[in-house]
Design a protein around this motif. Structure first.
Motif, short mmCIF file in Angstrom:
data_model
loop_
_atom_site.label_atom_id
_atom_site.label_comp_id
_atom_site.label_asym_id
_atom_site.label_seq_id
_atom_site.Cartn_x
_atom_site.Cartn_y
_atom_site.Cartn_z
N LEU A 150 1.37 2.67 4.37
CA LEU A 150 0.98 3.47 3.22
C LEU A 150 -0.54 3.65 3.17
O LEU A 150 -1.05 4.72 2.83
CB LEU A 150 1.46 2.76 1.95
CG LEU A 150 1.72 3.64 0.75
CD1 LEU A 150 2.86 4.59 1.05
CD2 LEU A 150 2.06 2.76 -0.46
N PHE A 151 -1.25 2.58 3.52
CA PHE A 151 -2.71 2.60 3.43
C PHE A 151 -3.36 3.41 4.54
O PHE A 151 -4.38 4.05 4.32
CB PHE A 151 -3.26 1.16 3.46
CG PHE A 151 -3.13 0.45 2.16
CD1 PHE A 151 -2.61 1.09 1.04
CD2 PHE A 151 -3.55 -0.88 2.02
CE1 PHE A 151 -2.49 0.43 -0.18
CE2 PHE A 151 -3.44 -1.54 0.81
CZ PHE A 151 -2.91 -0.89 -0.29
N ILE A 152 -2.78 3.34 5.74
CA ILE A 152 -3.49 4.05 6.83
C ILE A 152 -3.02 5.48 7.00
O ILE A 152 -3.74 6.30 7.55
CB ILE A 152 -3.38 3.31 8.17
CG1 ILE A 152 -1.93 3.29 8.65
CG2 ILE A 152 -3.96 1.91 8.09
CD1 ILE A 152 -1.83 3.01 10.13
N LEU A 153 -1.85 5.79 6.51
CA LEU A 153 -1.28 7.11 6.79
C LEU A 153 -2.16 8.29 6.35
O LEU A 153 -2.42 9.18 7.16
CB LEU A 153 0.13 7.22 6.19
CG LEU A 153 1.08 8.03 7.06
CD1 LEU A 153 1.23 7.40 8.43
CD2 LEU A 153 2.44 8.17 6.39
N PRO A 154 -2.63 8.31 5.10
CA PRO A 154 -3.41 9.49 4.69
C PRO A 154 -4.62 9.72 5.59
O PRO A 154 -4.88 10.85 6.01
CB PRO A 154 -3.85 9.13 3.27
CG PRO A 154 -2.95 8.06 2.82
CD PRO A 154 -2.48 7.34 4.03
N ALA A 155 -5.34 8.65 5.89
CA ALA A 155 -6.54 8.80 6.71
C ALA A 155 -6.18 9.26 8.12
O ALA A 155 -6.81 10.18 8.66
CB ALA A 155 -7.31 7.48 6.78
#
Lengths: 293, 278
Positions: A13-18
């Motif tokens: 969840l944390f790395i996906l957008p970036a």
């Protein structure tokens, strides 16, 4: 604790957008640039693979030669101006004997926060042949030097480089000043006891101690010069003739005005390679010195 | 020895003052002529402060030309770029700096490649992507690329900051039974506030002043940001220097105010890149 830090769902969840944003809007476009530089493409349809034809064509293009030369001139001028003057200003402002240091700090940095359009248009007005500040000043002082600063095909590129140098000198100044402040004052006290002037102390202490900062300043000003575009776009439109073209400007014109997207991407590829080579060279030439204090 | 000091001192002072004048006077000159009429600018009083204050230059710039619209566009784009960049970069760097997984190093280095890619080089593919997604002349078409471009740098800053925090911070929360999300929002975010403040200023300045991407992607008059909108003064209104000056002063006001109020913070924000890259 391991379950806490190894929470797979949270990590995803944390790395996906970036990852998605960076891949789609930076990494993929770079690959596109490399890939399409081998195509004859008008921006629509599939395009035709033409191997290295674009590269052969560009190395024969006189505008390309002008563009590369201008990039180098631009880089050289802003490097000398920004790092030279930036250094002297930083040395001076770091000197505790000087009064009003805060005032100077703000004044030198102020242009950096202005938009590039404002700065370019301001200097267009300064350089205006009839009503410009510069020619008016010459008139008052009585020097017959009145001229059209940006209409001379040999001078224009220097004028543009100067505007960029003036705009961002405060940035390099602030970088260097922050660097100087991090050097322990005992070094300067020792130099003072040995009878060195403060200027000599800067040559002997500040510059070697700040080799990392200088390296960064060099990368910034040289790649900034090679990338130059906005000054040309706003102030001369690449002219007079094609005398102030740079690689970015050539790329912009090829793609958005003559619709030779493939050719534009070739120019862009060469630009990326130029910047990479410059960065690697600077890092090689100024070897990393580990200074501990 | 004493004399040598004072000589360099004098030289420094002369240099400081003359460069200060050189740096500031063009801006003051602009401020002056933004209040003048053409007669004063061109003939009677080109250098000094205005004799009569022509406030109507500002009124004209604000009402006749499209300045409020540009202002609003710039504000929307900058604010959302800041929000997106900070939140995306913060969670990403939390995952790479604190959490334990196999490819965290690879992911971090992958995104940091962005720092070495000149924006100008990918203008063409960017324009094509935006066109294919039908995002032309939408705020998102600027906000997304700005965010993507600022990611590399802000992730690096946050990474450095997060690495320096002690593990006990999360351990305590974990023992108390807080989930990772709860810990992130109520413990990590308050701790990295100073870094967030710095990055807000940095990203805002970048987005407010950005030119090449906006030039390529915002073609509709009503969607232009300030740096772009100001350009139209160059062609059509070159004879109305007063209004042009007024527009330029208004466009600069937000960043100049931001800078004069938070000068230390701004300088820290702008020079933090030196500490990270160097």
């Amino acid at each position: 604790m391991n379950r806490f830090f190894g929470n797979k769902k949270a990590i995803a969840l944390f790395i996906l957008p970036a990852m998605v944003l960076f891949t789609a809007l930076v990494f993929y476009p770079v690959l596109q640039v490399l890939f399409r530089s081998f195509y004859d493409w008008d921006g629509l349809g599939k395009g035709i693979f033409i191997g290295v034809d674009n590269y052969i064509k560009i190395f024969d293009d006189t505008i390309f030669k002008t563009a590369v030369k201008n990039g180098l001139i631009f880089a050289a001028i802003i490097t000398v101006y920004q790092i030279g003057i930036g250094s002297i200003l930083a040395f001076a402002v770091s000197n505790v004997r000087i009064k009003g240091r805060n005032f100077f700090r703000i004044v030198y940095f102020l242009p950096v926060v202005l938009s590039v359009t404002v700065v370019c248009q301001l200097w267009l007005n300064v350089f205006n042949t009839e009503f410009g500040l510069l020619n008016k000043l010459m008139e008052v002082v009585g020097i017959d030097f009145r001229q059209s600063w940006l209409d001379d095909r040999y001078k224009a590129i220097y004028v543009l480089a100067f505007v960029n140098a003036w705009h961002y000198v405060g940035y390099q100044f602030a970088l260097l000043l922050a660097g100087i402040k991090s050097i322990p004052s005992t070094y300067y006290e020792a130099a003072k006891i040995d009878g060195a002037s403060s200027f000599l102390a800067h040559i002997k202490i500040t510059i070697p101690m700040l080799s990392e900062t200088y390296k960064f300043c060099l990368v910034m000003s040289i790649t900034g010069g090679l990338n130059a575009f906005t000054q040309m776009y706003i102030m001369t439109g690449g002219g007079p003739g094609t005398s102030t073209y740079t690689l970015t400007f050539l790329m912009y014109r090829s793609a958005f005005q003559t619709y030779q997207y493939g050719y534009g991407m070739t120019a862009a590829t060469i630009l990326v390679i130029e910047c990479l080579v410059a960065t690697i060279l600077i890092n090689k030439l100024i070897a990393r010195k580990h200074i501990t204090y | 020895m004493k004399k040598k000091y004072s000589l360099s001192n004098i030289l420094y002072k002369v240099f400081l003052w003359s460069y200060g004048l050189f740096s500031l006077y063009p801006l003051i000159w602009m401020l002056f002529y933004s209040f003048k009429n053409n007669d004063e600018i061109f003939i009677s009083n080109p250098f000094g402060p205005p004799l009569i204050f022509h406030i109507e230059n500002y009124v004209n710039a604000w009402t006749v030309y499209n300045v409020p619209r540009y202002f609003f566009n710039s504000l929307v784009v900058s604010v959302f770029t800041v929000i997106m960049t900070i939140s995306v970069a913060l969670i990403f760097s939390y995952a790479t700096a604190r959490m334990r997984w196999k490819f965290s190093g690879v992911a971090r280095i992958y995104v940091s490649i962005g720092m070495f890619i000149p924006v100008q080089a990918i203008l063409i593919p960017l324009a094509i992507i935006v066109r294919d997604l039908n995002l032309n002349n939408e705020y998102l078409s600027l906000i997304l690329p700005y965010t993507a471009f600022n990611l590399a740098f802000s992730s690096m800053v946050f990474y450095g900051f997060l690495r320096s925090l002690p593990v006990e911070l999360e351990e305590a929360a974990c023992i108390d039974g807080a989930s990772i999300y709860r810990t992130f929002f109520s413990i990590i975010i308050p701790t990295v506030k100073p870094a967030i403040a710095t990055m807000i200023i940095f990203t805002f300045l970048q987005a407010w002043n950005e030119f090449p991407i906006a030039l390529v992607l915002m073609t509709k008059e009503n969607m232009k940001t300030l740096p772009l909108g100001l350009l139209f003064f160059q062609g059509r209104f070159t004879t109305d220097w007063g209004a042009m000056g007024a527009t330029m002063v208004m466009a600069s006001l937000p960043t100049v105010l931001l800078y004069t109020i938070f000068s230390n913070q701004v300088e820290k924000a702008m020079t933090i890149s030196g500490a990270v890259k160097g």
